[in-house]
Motif scaffolding. Structure first.
Motif, PDB file in Angstrom:
ATOM      1  N   GLN A   1      77.468  29.897  46.198  1.00  0.00           N
ATOM      2  CA  GLN A   1      76.275  30.587  45.655  1.00  0.00           C
ATOM      3  C   GLN A   1      76.116  30.982  46.450  1.00  0.00           C
ATOM      4  OE1 GLN A   1      76.399  32.261  42.263  1.00  0.00           O
ATOM      5  NE2 GLN A   1      78.073  30.712  41.626  1.00  0.00           N
ATOM      6  N   GLN A   2      75.828  32.358  47.144  1.00  0.00           N
ATOM      7  CA  GLN A   2      74.900  33.148  48.533  1.00  0.00           C
ATOM      8  C   GLN A   2      73.912  33.907  47.781  1.00  0.00           C
ATOM      9  OE1 GLN A   2      76.808  33.943  52.310  1.00  0.00           O
ATOM     10  NE2 GLN A   2      76.336  35.476  51.409  1.00  0.00           N
ATOM     11  N   GLN A   3      73.198  34.474  48.612  1.00  0.00           N
ATOM     12  CA  GLN A   3      71.541  35.229  48.598  1.00  0.00           C
ATOM     13  C   GLN A   3      71.743  35.529  49.320  1.00  0.00           C
ATOM     14  OE1 GLN A   3      67.357  34.478  47.819  1.00  0.00           O
ATOM     15  NE2 GLN A   3      67.626  35.210  45.868  1.00  0.00           N
ATOM     16  N   LEU A   4      72.219  36.986  50.091  1.00  0.00           N
ATOM     17  CA  LEU A   4      71.892  37.352  51.613  1.00  0.00           C
ATOM     18  C   LEU A   4      71.032  38.124  51.274  1.00  0.00           C
ATOM     19  CD1 LEU A   4      75.137  39.132  53.301  1.00  0.00           C
ATOM     20  CD2 LEU A   4      73.021  40.600  53.072  1.00  0.00           C
ATOM     21  N   THR A   5      70.011  38.768  51.834  1.00  0.00           N
ATOM     22  CA  THR A   5      68.878  39.902  52.209  1.00  0.00           C
ATOM     23  C   THR A   5      68.723  40.515  53.742  1.00  0.00           C
ATOM     24  OG1 THR A   5      67.513  38.549  51.253  1.00  0.00           O
ATOM     25  CG2 THR A   5      66.045  40.269  52.267  1.00  0.00           C
ATOM     26  N   TRP A   6      69.306  41.319  53.410  1.00  0.00           N
ATOM     27  CA  TRP A   6      69.468  42.546  54.642  1.00  0.00           C
ATOM     28  C   TRP A   6      67.678  43.028  54.802  1.00  0.00           C
ATOM     29  CZ3 TRP A   6      70.751  47.267  55.393  1.00  0.00           C
ATOM     30  CH2 TRP A   6      71.279  47.788  57.183  1.00  0.00           C
ATOM     31  N   ARG A   7      67.937  43.288  56.741  1.00  0.00           N
ATOM     32  CA  ARG A   7      67.261  44.731  56.629  1.00  0.00           C
ATOM     33  C   ARG A   7      67.514  45.634  57.717  1.00  0.00           C
ATOM     34  NH1 ARG A   7      63.570  44.283  61.594  1.00  0.00           N
ATOM     35  NH2 ARG A   7      64.297  42.802  61.987  1.00  0.00           N
ATOM     36  N   ASN A   8      67.064  46.537  57.227  1.00  0.00           N
ATOM     37  CA  ASN A   8      67.968  48.020  58.063  1.00  0.00           C
ATOM     38  C   ASN A   8      67.072  48.443  58.881  1.00  0.00           C
ATOM     39  OD1 ASN A   8      68.582  50.328  58.247  1.00  0.00           O
ATOM     40  ND2 ASN A   8      67.769  51.895  56.325  1.00  0.00           N
ATOM     41  N   ARG A   9      67.065  48.494  60.032  1.00  0.00           N
ATOM     42  CA  ARG A   9      66.588  48.905  61.275  1.00  0.00           C
ATOM     43  C   ARG A   9      66.100  49.704  61.391  1.00  0.00           C
ATOM     44  NH1 ARG A   9      68.074  46.262  66.221  1.00  0.00           N
ATOM     45  NH2 ARG A   9      70.243  46.848  66.143  1.00  0.00           N
ATOM     46  N   SER A  10      67.246  51.365  60.836  1.00  0.00           N
ATOM     47  CA  SER A  10      67.506  52.568  61.481  1.00  0.00           C
ATOM     48  C   SER A  10      66.661  52.779  60.791  1.00  0.00           C
ATOM     49  CB  SER A  10      69.090  53.030  61.216  1.00  0.00           C
ATOM     50  OG  SER A  10      68.806  53.469  59.697  1.00  0.00           O
TER      51      SER A  10
END
Length: 743
Positions: free
Chosen positions: A103-112
């Motif tokens: 089970q995975q919780q992935l948080t990604w930030r949009n640098r663009s």
């Protein structure tokens, strides 16, 4: 990753092409120089979408912007890296099926500077699900032209894969589909496109919740199981990298999310990992990062908790009946580091050498590049019959090699040390500098190989290619580490530029020279810049670019800035990183003759006189006799008359500065530099003694010269050079056959 068979046997800016991940058209694609033309599926353009990096992106020629990846890290920031992504993972190992449920919780930030409505995930483990993957498709072609590792036959029940279950954004189920950024076969399933329920605004973040099931393969390459040993690597859904203008040659935002190629490795954003691993109670578990307290009991299992920030991958090992060896290390600017070696009982003799090489590496790399910033290093020795699990690197965690016997002064001792140092060294070049191993493997594999050999050279370590049996008869051939690199570098006819990407290669053997040819090229550049200058330049490269994903152009710019020698740096990069030049200079001719008086007429004080040939010969003989009486201890080929010596040199390849050394019978020496672009040159000396020999590169600084046998000529026949190099080659072959006997 260290390719063991290669140790003995032997460019383009990624543009912002609008390549869509959808809609595949079968076309003929033109590959870079030196590669074959094959039919591949090429993505068709879709307006308004963020494109993929080019399928044939390779060594970058334009330096990155000063603010690329957030600018240089000063050490005053809240975190070591500019963290773009975080993973929280719950993983449970099924020891009988060699499978992991996660089970995975992935948080990604949009640098663009624009909203993003689509993200891409790597499902690397699907490279091992069938022979229809890009990995196996390329394996069939490339391995047929050079062998390599990762070639084991996959039998029934030994395939590996990753099944992606739910993917949700704020509770909303998301649609996803397999895509082929590099135009690989439609049966490849290593990259997934995920359509977001709501776009991620510029500067904003998105959290995705997902479930997955990972089936480990029987160890093929980099990951897998054997018996009760499980190396769990490339096992979870991993987000691609959104590169911005000014980063590694990008001119507009682009997704760098290549398929899993046979010869490539990886590229990812820095972030933080928080991972709970459930495994049987009698299993030893080791992983990237710091263990958080003691494992917690859960029935017949234990739950292990590891965390690590400022890294870009996570791998772990779970093995029954393994042992551990522990120590601590600390150096200036580094925290106290816990060093652990995990090993099977059959390789107990390997544990201490691996530990020593690991701690020695911490000292050397910290002193010559920069302080080690993490608190752990874990080295894993794989078991018998799982050699493909060896020689692999992850941040703070690597697998070494293994040998039945590790005696001093043997090839096994050298190889175990070398592989351990090499895999630790990746912690800097792959780990902290985090270069793109897909597109620019020489920045990791090649530079790491060079720095490893520098360390071995500082240790005074030699390569013993002869066995104790031969040495008992007095046959000893210790070879310097860089001499071995030179012999395996395919300098005569390199197939591909060093800067070429991982997959557009002639063969696995051609790819293997990324290691040895880069190390050899950097060795020669060091000889031209000076050892201290080179080390200062690499320290600056590390200080400027760690945690920032530099390109080949960024390395080149740093070397020029620190050394001030643009000509030498550009020459190496133009000839080798971006080109496929060869160096082969030779002494074409050596002539040394007495300058004798000549018969004929001459005018002295207005009066013409004539000297006949007979009288001239008589005077020459008389003068020689008188000189011998006056110089009874004179050396041969000296006398009353001077000698005119002419040396003709010839270039059979690229221009490189060469020293020409001429040695004379009286022991005197003349050194000159041949540093121009002439195909040939002739040098003349008038000296009181006859020449004995003429030699190019007398101090053996130019290892890139493909043929050292033609570097020397003597006036009289002398076979020392041919015997010397023949013995080196014979020793190499002996070592190769000895290695074959251990496989």
């Amino acid at each position: 990753m260290q390719r063991m068979a290669r140790r003995i046997t032997g460019c383009f800016v990624a543009g912002a092409l609008a390549l869509s991940p959808l809609g595949m058209a079968q076309t003929a694609t033109t590959l870079p120089a030196g590669a074959s033309t094959v039919a591949v599926a090429t993505p068709a353009p879709v307006l308004g979408d963020i494109p993929f990096a080019s399928p044939h992106a390779a060594a970058v020629r334009v330096p990155s912007a000063a603010n690329a990846w957030g600018g240089p890290r000063t050490g005053q920031e809240a975190t070591l890296s500019d963290r773009v992504v975080s993973y929280r993972i719950q993983a449970k190992l099924d020891p009988d099926k060699h499978a992991v449920d996660g089970q995975q919780q992935l948080t990604w930030r949009n640098r663009s500077d624009r909203p993003v409505s689509t993200v891409y995930l790597h499902l690397y483990l699907n490279a091992f699900e069938s022979e229809g993957s890009t990995f196996f498709t390329e394996r069939r072609t490339l391995a047929a032209h050079g062998g390599g590792r990762g070639l084991a036959e996959v039998k029934k029940g030994e395939w590996g894969y990753i099944d992606l279950g739910k993917v949700e954004q704020d509770g909303a189920a998301l649609k996803w589909s397999f895509v082929h950024p590099d135009g690989g076969p439609t049966t490849d399933r290593t990259v997934v496109r995920v359509e977001l329920a709501a776009p991620v605004p510029a500067g904003g973040s998105v959290t995705l919740d997902m479930a997955f099931h990972s089936q480990l393969p029987r160890v093929i390459e980099r990951t897998g199981y054997f018996g009760k040993f499980n190396l769990v690597a490339q096992w979870f859904p991993k987000i691609g990298v959104l590169e911005l203008p000014g980063e590694r040659g990008a001119t507009a935002p682009r997704w760098n999310v290549h398929e899993f190629h046979f010869l490539s490795e990886f590229f990812a954003d820095f972030g933080e990992y928080d991972v709970h691993i459930t495994a049987p109670k009698d299993y030893v578990v080791g992983a990237v990062g710091e263990q958080q307290g003691e494992p917690v009991a859960d029935g017949n299992n234990l739950v292990w908790h590891f965390t690590q920030g400022d890294v870009h991958d996570f791998a772990w090992v779970a093995a029954q009946g393994y042992k551990t060896m522990d120590t601590t290390w600390q150096g200036p600017g580094s925290p106290e580091v816990k060093v652990r070696v995990i090993y099977p009982a059959e390789y107990t003799s390997n544990a201490k050498p691996v530990m020593k090489a690991s701690t020695d590496s911490l000292t050397y790399f910290s002193q010559t590049l920069g302080p080690y910033p993490y608190k752990t290093v874990t080295a894993v020795i794989p078991p018998l019959n799982a050699s493909e699990a060896g020689g692999m690197e992850y941040p703070t965690f690597f697998t070494a090699d293994s040998y039945d016997s590790v005696k001093p002064g043997t090839l096994n001792e050298y190889m175990l040390d070398f592989v351990t140092i090499h895999e630790f060294g990746h912690g800097y070049f792959y780990g902290l500098l985090a270069t793109n191993e897909f597109e620019e493997p020489m920045l990791d594999e090649g530079l790491n190989e060079y720095w490893d050999e520098r360390m071995l050279r500082e240790r005074g370590q030699k390569v013993w290619l002869t066995t104790p049996f031969y040495r008992w008869f007095g046959v000893e051939a210790p070879m310097s580490v860089f001499a071995l690199e030179r012999l395996t570098a395919t300098l005569t006819r390199p197939a591909d530029p060093l800067g070429q990407n991982s997959w557009d290669r002639l063969s696995t053997s051609a790819y293997g020279t990324v290691y040895s040819r880069t190390a050899t090229a950097m060795h020669d550049l060091e000889e031209r810049l000076g050892k201290d200058v080179t080390e200062r330049a690499f320290k600056q490269y590390y200080a400027t670019w760690h945690f920032r994903h530099p390109s080949a152009a960024d390395l080149q710019a740093t070397l020029i800035e620190v050394s001030g020698n643009r000509r030498a740096v550009d020459q190496i990069f133009d000839q080798y990183v971006y080109g496929t030049d060869t160096v082969d200079n030779e002494i074409k001719e050596l002539v040394s003759e007495e300058v004798l008086p000549l018969p004929g007429t001459s005018t002295v004080n207005g009066k013409r006189t004539e000297i006949s040939s007979e009288d001239n010969d008589k005077r020459i003989d008389e003068k020689r006799e008188a000189w011998k009486k006056a110089h009874p201890d004179a050396k041969e080929d000296t006398g009353p008359f001077p000698y005119r010596t002419t040396v003709t040199v010839w270039r059979n390849g690229a221009q490189v500065p060469e020293t020409v050394r001429v040695t004379f019978a009286d022991g005197s020496v003349e050194n000159l530099t041949w540093d121009d672009d002439r195909r040939w040159a002739r040098f003349e000396f008038v000296k009181p003694a006859k020449a004995v020999s003429a030699e190019l590169d007398p101090d053996r600084k130019i290892y890139l010269d493909a043929n050292k046998l033609n570097d020397t000529r003597t006036v009289k026949s002398n076979h020392n050079a041919s015997r010397r190099w023949a013995s080196d080659i014979a020793a190499l072959l002996q070592g190769f056959y000895a290695l074959l006997g251990t496989l």
